[in-house]
Write a protein that holds these residues in place. Structure first.
Motif, PDB file in Angstrom:
ATOM      1  N   SER A  47       0.843  -1.103  -0.056  1.00 59.16           N
ATOM      2  CA  SER A  47       0.044  -0.140   0.072  1.00 59.16           C
ATOM      3  C   SER A  47       0.882   1.304   0.220  1.00 59.16           C
ATOM      4  O   SER A  47       2.206   1.160   0.361  1.00 59.16           O
ATOM      5  CB  SER A  47      -1.097  -0.081   1.253  1.00 59.16           C
ATOM      6  OG  SER A  47      -0.036   0.142   2.579  1.00 59.16           O
TER       7      SER A  47
ATOM      8  N   HIS B  79       1.017   3.468   2.315  1.00 54.15           N
ATOM      9  CA  HIS B  79       1.432   3.290   3.551  1.00 54.15           C
ATOM     10  C   HIS B  79       2.723   2.572   4.007  1.00 54.15           C
ATOM     11  O   HIS B  79       3.720   2.937   4.539  1.00 54.15           O
ATOM     12  CB  HIS B  79       0.426   3.011   4.544  1.00 54.15           C
ATOM     13  CG  HIS B  79       0.912   3.056   6.013  1.00 54.15           C
ATOM     14  ND1 HIS B  79       1.321   4.095   6.760  1.00 54.15           N
ATOM     15  CD2 HIS B  79       1.109   1.921   7.029  1.00 54.15           C
ATOM     16  CE1 HIS B  79       1.489   3.873   7.971  1.00 54.15           C
ATOM     17  NE2 HIS B  79       1.378   2.539   8.215  1.00 54.15           N
ATOM     18  N   THR B  80       2.726   1.251   3.212  1.00 56.86           N
ATOM     19  CA  THR B  80       3.793   0.372   3.221  1.00 56.86           C
ATOM     20  C   THR B  80       5.093   1.049   2.580  1.00 56.86           C
ATOM     21  O   THR B  80       6.113   1.258   2.927  1.00 56.86           O
ATOM     22  CB  THR B  80       3.598  -0.932   2.375  1.00 56.86           C
ATOM     23  OG1 THR B  80       2.383  -1.577   3.036  1.00 56.86           O
ATOM     24  CG2 THR B  80       4.629  -1.983   2.665  1.00 56.86           C
TER      25      THR B  80
ATOM     26  N   ASP C  73       5.657   4.267   2.197  1.00 58.07           N
ATOM     27  CA  ASP C  73       6.158   5.193   3.113  1.00 58.07           C
ATOM     28  C   ASP C  73       7.006   4.689   4.177  1.00 58.07           C
ATOM     29  O   ASP C  73       8.030   5.325   4.447  1.00 58.07           O
ATOM     30  CB  ASP C  73       4.904   6.101   3.589  1.00 58.07           C
ATOM     31  CG  ASP C  73       4.194   6.942   2.578  1.00 58.07           C
ATOM     32  OD1 ASP C  73       4.983   7.271   1.324  1.00 58.07           O
ATOM     33  OD2 ASP C  73       3.210   7.298   2.839  1.00 58.07           O
ATOM     34  N   GLN C  74       6.747   3.680   4.793  1.00 54.93           N
ATOM     35  CA  GLN C  74       7.277   3.334   6.098  1.00 54.93           C
ATOM     36  C   GLN C  74       8.483   2.794   5.662  1.00 54.93           C
ATOM     37  O   GLN C  74       9.673   2.834   6.200  1.00 54.93           O
ATOM     38  CB  GLN C  74       6.650   1.920   6.636  1.00 54.93           C
ATOM     39  CG  GLN C  74       5.295   2.382   7.383  1.00 54.93           C
ATOM     40  CD  GLN C  74       4.547   1.175   8.092  1.00 54.93           C
ATOM     41  OE1 GLN C  74       4.149   0.260   7.211  1.00 54.93           O
ATOM     42  NE2 GLN C  74       4.222   1.341   9.045  1.00 54.93           N
TER      43      GLN C  74
END
Length: 82
Positions: free
Chosen positions: A8, A10-11, A13-14
């Motif tokens: 995702s 978010h993944t 970004d992390q």
């Protein structure tokens, strides 16, 4: 049927927030988890058979959700030390 990671925004970004060496170690761990997530993880908290924890080098920990029905792995958390 093999396992696959759910990537995702978010993944991404992390992972992009990790230092280069840690990012490479985490991506190597992703490859190993896609081969067999249960061989490279331990239960996270109470063993529900789904929520698992794995370490990437000495840099940090991933917490993932392994769905045995869809055979998808979802990254829940990345914790790393600088």
């Amino acid at each position: 049927m093999s396992w696959s990671f759910v990537y995702s925004p978010h993944t991404v970004d992390q992972l992009s927030g990790l230092p280069e060496d840690a990012r490479h170690a985490a991506l190597d761990l992703f490859d190993r988890l896609e081969a067999d997530p249960y061989a490279h993880t331990v239960p996270y908290g109470e063993d529900d058979g789904l929520t698992r924890q794995a370490w990437f080098g000495t840099w940090g920990t991933l917490v993932v959700l392994c769905n045995p029905i869809t055979r998808r792995i979802t990254l829940l958390s990345v914790v790393w030390t600088s």
